[in-house]
Design a protein around this motif. Structure first.
Motif, PDB file in Angstrom:
ATOM      1  N   ARG A   1      41.336  32.140  34.072  1.00  0.00           N
ATOM      2  CA  ARG A   1      40.282  32.740  34.898  1.00  0.00           C
ATOM      3  C   ARG A   1      39.084  31.793  34.862  1.00  0.00           C
ATOM      4  O   ARG A   1      37.987  32.152  34.432  1.00  0.00           O
ATOM      5  CB  ARG A   1      39.912  34.135  34.387  1.00  0.00           C
ATOM      6  CG  ARG A   1      41.095  35.096  34.319  1.00  0.00           C
ATOM      7  CD  ARG A   1      40.677  36.479  33.831  1.00  0.00           C
ATOM      8  NE  ARG A   1      39.868  37.174  34.817  1.00  0.00           N
ATOM      9  CZ  ARG A   1      40.349  37.953  35.785  1.00  0.00           C
ATOM     10  NH1 ARG A   1      41.660  38.139  35.890  1.00  0.00           N
ATOM     11  NH2 ARG A   1      39.570  38.545  36.649  1.00  0.00           N
ATOM     12  N   LEU A   2      39.321  30.565  35.346  1.00  0.00           N
ATOM     13  CA  LEU A   2      38.377  29.484  35.076  1.00  0.00           C
ATOM     14  C   LEU A   2      37.054  29.598  35.813  1.00  0.00           C
ATOM     15  O   LEU A   2      36.105  28.855  35.512  1.00  0.00           O
ATOM     16  CB  LEU A   2      39.025  28.127  35.334  1.00  0.00           C
ATOM     17  CG  LEU A   2      39.465  27.700  36.733  1.00  0.00           C
ATOM     18  CD1 LEU A   2      38.314  27.199  37.575  1.00  0.00           C
ATOM     19  CD2 LEU A   2      40.509  26.606  36.620  1.00  0.00           C
ATOM     20  N   ASN A   3      36.952  30.489  36.780  1.00  0.00           N
ATOM     21  CA  ASN A   3      35.674  30.678  37.468  1.00  0.00           C
ATOM     22  C   ASN A   3      34.778  31.696  36.777  1.00  0.00           C
ATOM     23  O   ASN A   3      33.676  31.972  37.252  1.00  0.00           O
ATOM     24  CB  ASN A   3      35.917  31.121  38.915  1.00  0.00           C
ATOM     25  CG  ASN A   3      36.524  30.020  39.760  1.00  0.00           C
ATOM     26  OD1 ASN A   3      35.826  29.140  40.252  1.00  0.00           O
ATOM     27  ND2 ASN A   3      37.839  30.063  39.912  1.00  0.00           N
TER      28      ASN A   3
ATOM     29  N   ILE B   1      30.467  36.826  34.166  1.00  0.00           N
ATOM     30  CA  ILE B   1      29.656  36.068  35.115  1.00  0.00           C
ATOM     31  C   ILE B   1      30.584  35.211  35.965  1.00  0.00           C
ATOM     32  O   ILE B   1      31.398  34.442  35.438  1.00  0.00           O
ATOM     33  CB  ILE B   1      28.648  35.175  34.377  1.00  0.00           C
ATOM     34  CG1 ILE B   1      27.756  36.018  33.461  1.00  0.00           C
ATOM     35  CG2 ILE B   1      27.793  34.394  35.370  1.00  0.00           C
ATOM     36  CD1 ILE B   1      26.856  35.187  32.569  1.00  0.00           C
ATOM     37  N   LEU B   2      30.485  35.346  37.273  1.00  0.00           N
ATOM     38  CA  LEU B   2      31.255  34.510  38.192  1.00  0.00           C
ATOM     39  C   LEU B   2      30.468  33.225  38.428  1.00  0.00           C
ATOM     40  O   LEU B   2      29.371  33.244  38.989  1.00  0.00           O
ATOM     41  CB  LEU B   2      31.488  35.250  39.512  1.00  0.00           C
ATOM     42  CG  LEU B   2      32.438  34.594  40.519  1.00  0.00           C
ATOM     43  CD1 LEU B   2      33.849  34.493  39.949  1.00  0.00           C
ATOM     44  CD2 LEU B   2      32.453  35.375  41.831  1.00  0.00           C
ATOM     45  N   ILE B   3      31.015  32.113  37.975  1.00  0.00           N
ATOM     46  CA  ILE B   3      30.295  30.832  38.015  1.00  0.00           C
ATOM     47  C   ILE B   3      30.586  30.138  39.346  1.00  0.00           C
ATOM     48  O   ILE B   3      31.329  29.144  39.419  1.00  0.00           O
ATOM     49  CB  ILE B   3      30.696  29.944  36.816  1.00  0.00           C
ATOM     50  CG1 ILE B   3      30.628  30.721  35.513  1.00  0.00           C
ATOM     51  CG2 ILE B   3      29.801  28.704  36.758  1.00  0.00           C
ATOM     52  CD1 ILE B   3      29.249  31.159  35.096  1.00  0.00           C
TER      53      ILE B   3
ATOM     54  N   PRO C   1      28.801  30.760  47.554  1.00  0.00           N
ATOM     55  CA  PRO C   1      28.979  31.633  46.388  1.00  0.00           C
ATOM     56  C   PRO C   1      30.130  32.618  46.567  1.00  0.00           C
ATOM     57  O   PRO C   1      30.324  33.189  47.649  1.00  0.00           O
ATOM     58  CB  PRO C   1      27.635  32.362  46.289  1.00  0.00           C
ATOM     59  CG  PRO C   1      26.654  31.401  46.883  1.00  0.00           C
ATOM     60  CD  PRO C   1      27.396  30.725  48.001  1.00  0.00           C
ATOM     61  N   GLY C   2      30.902  32.789  45.495  1.00  0.00           N
ATOM     62  CA  GLY C   2      32.036  33.701  45.515  1.00  0.00           C
ATOM     63  C   GLY C   2      33.339  33.080  45.947  1.00  0.00           C
ATOM     64  O   GLY C   2      34.400  33.680  45.772  1.00  0.00           O
ATOM     65  N   HIS C   3      33.282  31.858  46.484  1.00  0.00           N
ATOM     66  CA  HIS C   3      34.497  31.150  46.894  1.00  0.00           C
ATOM     67  C   HIS C   3      34.927  30.255  45.735  1.00  0.00           C
ATOM     68  O   HIS C   3      34.314  29.222  45.473  1.00  0.00           O
ATOM     69  CB  HIS C   3      34.246  30.327  48.153  1.00  0.00           C
ATOM     70  CG  HIS C   3      33.969  31.162  49.355  1.00  0.00           C
ATOM     71  ND1 HIS C   3      32.793  31.888  49.505  1.00  0.00           N
ATOM     72  CD2 HIS C   3      34.711  31.417  50.466  1.00  0.00           C
ATOM     73  CE1 HIS C   3      32.808  32.528  50.656  1.00  0.00           C
ATOM     74  NE2 HIS C   3      33.967  32.265  51.257  1.00  0.00           N
TER      75      HIS C   3
END
Length: 375
Positions: free
Chosen positions: A284-286, A301-303, A317-319
């Motif tokens: 889940r690297l993001n 946190i979504l990086i 963001p989010g992609h």
């Protein structure tokens, strides 16, 4: 003038780095201009096909004909091929990027690091610890360096895969100590040790790893070759575990396995401090999970925001980004260092530092006692 790049190896890592080189001008316009000049391997017919697919101008079957004629040399061959070509390139002043682990043995790694030191700081010598370039790992490093987790108490790292669970899976060079040096320990453990050093190895966090206790295990003692004509012994570990003692008193645990059924590429890091904790999984690297002082539980946190490391080069963001993007970041940093004549990290010195830990874990397993690393 474009940097002419020579690459030894066109398998798994050769594809990953060739893809990264092709993406650089599209997404990192300030990256130095390069030419994928020559691809190096053993068999001309296979080389020609690979060069066409991976975008190289020419081929060579002997690295000795290449290392002095290119501006950069990538050594992406099996572990036992790391030492001689890399040292030869450095001796003529050609920057080198070498796959991990740096070498199959500690003595080889020491020789390579010495060659890099003698070449000088203006000849970058990089070791391919690509997980340093995960945006979430870079974000975690910022938190740690800002002191947000406080005093570091525990560091945990595990790297689990399952591609050898089947006893009928064929033998490869990765199962041979003469060619690979070690099994899961070197292949997977080198990544985990490097991430621990990168994230908490500074003096104001956990410091360097000082002592280790290790355990290695081989579950399948022999395997058939790819063609099925013969059986060969497995002379490396299938799994390892280790305990670590850091200079500043933190405790560490390591685990790596090619027999962890259900885990495909699960590289997980957890760090616990007096004021917070964090955990990361490559699958889940993001994402980065962070717990700060006063929180009741972890925040995920979504990086992917524009101000997160490297993300401004990619999508809104989010992609999310993927595993292959880490190689683009890595190549950008290394090739920029080459163009500017500056140092690059992770360097051969970092590769040697990781190798010292791996060697001590193996020695601990052999002797059945804790091993103190040389300072």
């Amino acid at each position: 003038m474009p940097l002419e790049v020579g690459v030894l190896g066109y398998g798994f890592m050769g594809k990953a780095h060739a893809n990264a080189m092709a993406r650089l001008p599209m997404f990192f316009p300030d990256a130095p201009e390069i030419e994928r000049s020559v691809l190096i391997g053993r068999t001309e017919s296979a080389l020609s096909d690979a060069a066409d697919r991976l975008g190289f101008d020419s081929i060579a079957t002997d690295w000795r004909d290449v290392v002095d004629d290119v501006d950069v040399f990538y050594n992406l061959g099996p572990n036992h091929v790391h030492r001689e070509p890399s040292i030869a390139a450095l001796e003529v002043g050609t920057p080198v990027f070498c796959e991990k682990p740096l070498a199959p043995t500690l003595s080889d790694a020491e020789a390579m690091a010495e060659a890099a030191r003698e070449a000088g700081d203006d000849v970058p010598a990089g070791c391919a610890f690509n997980y340093r370039f995960v945006p979430a790992i870079q974000y975690a490093k910022r938190l740690l360096e800002a002191g947000e987790l406080g005093e570091i108490h525990h560091v945990r790292g595990r790297y689990l895969q399952d591609w050898l669970v089947d006893p009928e899976a064929p033998w490869s060079w990765r199962n041979d100590a003469e060619l690979a040096g070690s099994g899961a320990l070197g292949d997977l453990g080198s990544h985990t040790v490097d991430l621990m050093r990168f994230l908490v190895g500074s003096d104001d966090l956990a410091g360097e790893i000082e002592r280790v206790s290790g355990h290695l295990r081989t579950f399948v003692e022999e395997r058939r070759t790819e063609d099925g004509d013969e059986t060969r012994p497995v002379t490396v570990d299938d799994a390892y575990s280790a305990q670590l003692a850091f200079a500043n008193g933190a405790m560490g645990t390591l685990e790596g396995s090619r027999f962890a059924t259900g885990h495909k590429n699960d590289h997980t890091i957890e760090i616990h401090g007096s004021e917070g904790s964090l955990r990361f999984s490559l699958e889940r690297l993001n994402e980065l999970e962070v717990l700060r002082d006063g929180d009741r539980g972890y925040e995920t946190i979504l990086i992917t925001d524009e101000d997160d490391p490297y993300i401004d080069h990619w999508w809104p963001p989010g992609h999310v980004i993927g595993w292959e993007h880490l190689f683009v970041h890595e190549n950008y940093e290394f090739l920029s260092a080459v163009a500017e004549g500056t140092t690059y990290e992770p360097s051969f010195a970092d590769g040697l530092a990781a190798q010292r830990v791996l060697d001590a874990i193996e020695e601990s397993n052999d002797r059945g006692e804790w091993i103190t690393l040389e300072s």
